[in-house]
Scaffold this motif. Structure first.
Motif, PDB file in Angstrom:
ATOM      1  N   VAL A 145      -8.611  20.103  13.335  1.00  0.00           N
ATOM      2  CA  VAL A 145      -8.302  19.397  12.154  1.00  0.00           C
ATOM      3  C   VAL A 145      -9.393  18.159  12.093  1.00  0.00           C
ATOM      4  N   VAL A 197      -8.022  29.682  10.403  1.00  0.00           N
ATOM      5  CA  VAL A 197      -8.331  27.939  10.148  1.00  0.00           C
ATOM      6  C   VAL A 197      -9.060  28.012   8.460  1.00  0.00           C
ATOM      7  N   TYR A 223     -10.289  26.016   5.747  1.00  0.00           N
ATOM      8  CA  TYR A 223     -10.929  24.662   5.171  1.00  0.00           C
ATOM      9  C   TYR A 223     -11.089  24.742   3.747  1.00  0.00           C
ATOM     10  N   ALA A 253      -8.783  20.735   6.716  1.00  0.00           N
ATOM     11  CA  ALA A 253      -8.807  21.882   7.518  1.00  0.00           C
ATOM     12  C   ALA A 253      -7.145  21.945   7.918  1.00  0.00           C
ATOM     13  N   ALA A 265     -13.071  18.808  11.567  1.00  0.00           N
ATOM     14  CA  ALA A 265     -13.371  18.880   9.968  1.00  0.00           C
ATOM     15  C   ALA A 265     -13.223  17.655   9.141  1.00  0.00           C
TER      16      ALA A 265
END
Length: 104
Positions: free
Chosen positions: A69, A86, A88, A79, A72
């Motif tokens: 996370v 995962v 996004y 995320a 991102a």
């Protein structure tokens, strides 16, 4: 006269029924439901959700959920880790930029 009216009514009803049956031509079928896809993309008006199997991102299993996370977030992308997936969430221009980036 009653038979003529019945025949005209039958023909008119048949046209409506057959016309209604043929109007639904754009039905998408999901043939990938038998096996989970490695990457799925859901497009909204403003953002897109890209689902990637965690095993593609972290083949060694060394990254924690928080690290994924945070990585991102550094790139301006949201995320969420959902089990072995995962998700996004990004804008369409961010997605296009990611797709154009060279894979190293």
């Amino acid at each position: 006269m009653k038979i003529r009216g019945a025949i005209v009514s039958l023909i008119a009803c048949s046209m409506f029924v057959l016309g209604g049956c043929s109007a639904g031509g754009d039905v998408a079928t999901d043939s990938s439901s038998a096996s989970p896809a490695a990457i799925e993309v859901e497009e909204d008006l403003v953002t897109v959700d890209v689902r990637i199997a965690r095993s593609l991102l972290d083949q060694g299993g060394s990254l924690s959920d928080e690290e994924i996370v945070a990585g991102a977030k550094e790139k301006g992308i949201a995320a969420v880790v959902e089990g072995d997936t995962v998700v996004y969430t990004m804008t369409k221009p961010q997605r296009d930029e990611m797709l154009e980036a060279p894979w190293v």
